[in-house]
Every structure is written in structure tokens, then in C-alpha cells.
Write a protein that holds these residues in place. Structure first.
Motif, PDB file in Angstrom:
ATOM      1  N   TYR A  11       0.831  -1.218   0.000  1.00 61.53           N
ATOM      2  CA  TYR A  11       0.000   0.000   0.000  1.00 61.53           C
ATOM      3  C   TYR A  11       0.856   1.255   0.000  1.00 61.53           C
ATOM      4  O   TYR A  11       0.581   2.186  -0.759  1.00 61.53           O
ATOM      5  CB  TYR A  11      -0.946   0.006   1.204  1.00 61.53           C
ATOM      6  CG  TYR A  11      -1.950  -1.118   1.152  1.00 61.53           C
ATOM      7  CD1 TYR A  11      -2.778  -1.290   0.039  1.00 61.53           C
ATOM      8  CD2 TYR A  11      -2.073  -2.011   2.195  1.00 61.53           C
ATOM      9  CE1 TYR A  11      -3.684  -2.321  -0.017  1.00 61.53           C
ATOM     10  CE2 TYR A  11      -2.986  -3.047   2.143  1.00 61.53           C
ATOM     11  CZ  TYR A  11      -3.791  -3.207   1.031  1.00 61.53           C
ATOM     12  OH  TYR A  11      -4.688  -4.239   0.973  1.00 61.53           O
ATOM     13  N   THR A  12       1.871   1.303   0.821  1.00 61.03           N
ATOM     14  CA  THR A  12       2.679   2.525   0.904  1.00 61.03           C
ATOM     15  C   THR A  12       3.478   2.761  -0.375  1.00 61.03           C
ATOM     16  O   THR A  12       3.782   3.906  -0.698  1.00 61.03           O
ATOM     17  CB  THR A  12       3.618   2.514   2.126  1.00 61.03           C
ATOM     18  OG1 THR A  12       4.508   1.392   2.055  1.00 61.03           O
ATOM     19  CG2 THR A  12       2.812   2.482   3.424  1.00 61.03           C
ATOM     20  N   MET A  40      -4.415   4.371  -2.793  1.00 61.26           N
ATOM     21  CA  MET A  40      -4.067   3.478  -1.685  1.00 61.26           C
ATOM     22  C   MET A  40      -5.320   3.155  -0.869  1.00 61.26           C
ATOM     23  O   MET A  40      -5.565   1.991  -0.533  1.00 61.26           O
ATOM     24  CB  MET A  40      -2.996   4.126  -0.801  1.00 61.26           C
ATOM     25  CG  MET A  40      -2.597   3.271   0.386  1.00 61.26           C
ATOM     26  SD  MET A  40      -1.303   4.013   1.404  1.00 61.26           S
ATOM     27  CE  MET A  40      -2.218   5.321   2.218  1.00 61.26           C
ATOM     28  N   HIS A  41      -6.104   4.169  -0.572  1.00 57.62           N
ATOM     29  CA  HIS A  41      -7.335   3.987   0.198  1.00 57.62           C
ATOM     30  C   HIS A  41      -8.289   3.030  -0.521  1.00 57.62           C
ATOM     31  O   HIS A  41      -8.810   2.077   0.076  1.00 57.62           O
ATOM     32  CB  HIS A  41      -7.993   5.353   0.413  1.00 57.62           C
ATOM     33  CG  HIS A  41      -9.283   5.302   1.154  1.00 57.62           C
ATOM     34  ND1 HIS A  41     -10.219   6.289   1.041  1.00 57.62           N
ATOM     35  CD2 HIS A  41      -9.818   4.394   2.002  1.00 57.62           C
ATOM     36  CE1 HIS A  41     -11.269   5.993   1.794  1.00 57.62           C
ATOM     37  NE2 HIS A  41     -11.041   4.843   2.384  1.00 57.62           N
ATOM     38  N   ARG A  43      -7.668   0.790  -2.811  1.00 61.89           N
ATOM     39  CA  ARG A  43      -7.159  -0.583  -2.888  1.00 61.89           C
ATOM     40  C   ARG A  43      -7.274  -1.294  -1.537  1.00 61.89           C
ATOM     41  O   ARG A  43      -7.723  -2.444  -1.473  1.00 61.89           O
ATOM     42  CB  ARG A  43      -5.711  -0.577  -3.363  1.00 61.89           C
ATOM     43  CG  ARG A  43      -5.150  -1.965  -3.505  1.00 61.89           C
ATOM     44  CD  ARG A  43      -3.802  -1.957  -4.180  1.00 61.89           C
ATOM     45  NE  ARG A  43      -3.080  -3.133  -3.754  1.00 61.89           N
ATOM     46  CZ  ARG A  43      -1.780  -3.236  -3.714  1.00 61.89           C
ATOM     47  NH1 ARG A  43      -1.021  -2.227  -4.105  1.00 61.89           N
ATOM     48  NH2 ARG A  43      -1.207  -4.337  -3.312  1.00 61.89           N
ATOM     49  N   ALA A  44      -6.889  -0.623  -0.457  1.00 60.92           N
ATOM     50  CA  ALA A  44      -6.974  -1.243   0.872  1.00 60.92           C
ATOM     51  C   ALA A  44      -8.426  -1.552   1.237  1.00 60.92           C
ATOM     52  O   ALA A  44      -8.730  -2.603   1.808  1.00 60.92           O
ATOM     53  CB  ALA A  44      -6.328  -0.344   1.914  1.00 60.92           C
ATOM     54  N   GLU A  47      -9.622  -4.561  -0.778  1.00 60.49           N
ATOM     55  CA  GLU A  47      -9.010  -5.806  -0.314  1.00 60.49           C
ATOM     56  C   GLU A  47      -9.340  -6.124   1.145  1.00 60.49           C
ATOM     57  O   GLU A  47      -8.863  -7.121   1.685  1.00 60.49           O
ATOM     58  CB  GLU A  47      -7.498  -5.729  -0.526  1.00 60.49           C
ATOM     59  CG  GLU A  47      -7.135  -5.661  -2.007  1.00 60.49           C
ATOM     60  CD  GLU A  47      -5.656  -5.439  -2.273  1.00 60.49           C
ATOM     61  OE1 GLU A  47      -4.868  -5.262  -1.317  1.00 60.49           O
ATOM     62  OE2 GLU A  47      -5.290  -5.437  -3.465  1.00 60.49           O
ATOM     63  N   ASN A  49      -8.477  -4.437   3.877  1.00 57.37           N
ATOM     64  CA  ASN A  49      -7.334  -4.225   4.774  1.00 57.37           C
ATOM     65  C   ASN A  49      -7.234  -2.806   5.334  1.00 57.37           C
ATOM     66  O   ASN A  49      -6.174  -2.418   5.828  1.00 57.37           O
ATOM     67  CB  ASN A  49      -6.037  -4.575   4.034  1.00 57.37           C
ATOM     68  CG  ASN A  49      -5.912  -6.056   3.804  1.00 57.37           C
ATOM     69  OD1 ASN A  49      -6.187  -6.861   4.678  1.00 57.37           O
ATOM     70  ND2 ASN A  49      -5.514  -6.427   2.602  1.00 57.37           N
ATOM     71  N   LEU A  53      -4.159  -1.215   7.569  1.00 53.65           N
ATOM     72  CA  LEU A  53      -3.426  -0.056   7.078  1.00 53.65           C
ATOM     73  C   LEU A  53      -3.478   1.080   8.095  1.00 53.65           C
ATOM     74  O   LEU A  53      -2.474   1.723   8.381  1.00 53.65           O
ATOM     75  CB  LEU A  53      -3.981   0.402   5.724  1.00 53.65           C
ATOM     76  CG  LEU A  53      -3.296   1.604   5.091  1.00 53.65           C
ATOM     77  CD1 LEU A  53      -1.818   1.344   4.828  1.00 53.65           C
ATOM     78  CD2 LEU A  53      -4.010   2.006   3.805  1.00 53.65           C
TER      79      LEU A  53
END
Length: 127
Positions: A11-12, A40-41, A43-44, A47, A49, A53
Motif C-alpha cells: 500500500y505505501t 491506496m485507500h 485498494r486497501a 481488499e 485491509n 493499514l
């Protein structure tokens, strides 16, 4: 508590190796990272997560020394203070109503190498 390093690094990397690092001075305006933060938000979230995160970013922001550098990516030479500022911006955008932990009150996370299968077994998400 153990947390899978590659999960968080995946993610990072969207920030540390994303579009914004190609700017002449990426750290001159952190708003350059906003599109990468939204990616990033998304995708997390997709998924499942986001909680992991949030926990990881909170822990790294509150206690960056010797830990945050492992998430620097390879394109731009981020130092610890820059990563902390970038992760703080991401945290504020994604969780605007969630306060950050005070240093010393963050989750005691140990970022470890482990396979996706081991992580799923560790977190009880094994199918």
C-alpha cells in the motif's frame, strides 16, 4: 503484535513510488500525493485491509524511528521525517475523524516477512 510487512509495503508503495514522486520536488507540496493516497485507500478498502493499514500508519507515525524507513520505496530518497509527514497526510485524508495515537500509545507492531498464506492463517482469514 506481528503484521505482514509486505501487506503494508504494497500500500505505501502506491505513495512512495507513485505519480507524485516524479515531480521535481515531491515534498514541496504534499497535495501532489492526494491522487496516490486515494488509490491506496481504494485498494486497501477493496481488499478488506483498511483496519490493518490504519493501525500500521498510526504506529509508524507515532513511532517512526528505525521502522518507517523500510517503507521508503526506491524512487525518491525519503527520510524518516518526510515519510512521517506523507503518512500523516494520508492518515488525515483517509480517517479524518480518527485521532492519531500519541507517541508511546501506538500499537506495538512488528513488521515481519511472511507469506500471504501465513498471514491469512495468522489473522484467521484462511479459506
Amino acid at each position: 503484535m506481528k503484521i505482514r510487512k509486505e501487506l503494508i509495503a504494497g500500500y505505501t508503495r502506491l505513495l512512495t513510488m507513485g505519480r507524485a514522486v516524479n515531480a521535481p520536488d515531491p515534498m514541496a507540496d504534499l497535495a501532489q500525493f492526494d491522487a496516490d493516497i486515494r488509490s491506496m485507500h481504494k485498494r486497501a478498502y477493496k481488499e478488506g485491509n483498511l483496519d490493518w493499514l490504519r493501525l500500521a500508519l498510526d504506529s509508524l507515525i507515532a513511532n517512526p524511528r528505525g521502522r518507517i524507513g523500510q517503507f521508503a520505496g526506491q524512487q525518491y530518497p525519503f527520510d524518516e521525517a518526510e515519510l512521517q509527514a506523507l503518512f500523516r497526510r494520508a492518515y488525515g485524508m483517509i480517517w479524518p475523524d480518527q485521532p492519531l495515537s500519541e507517541p508511546g500509545d501506538e500499537a506495538d507492531l512488528d513488521f515481519v516477512e511472511m507469506s500471504a498464506e501465513d498471514w491469512d492463517a495468522f489473522t484467521g482469514n484462511a479459506s
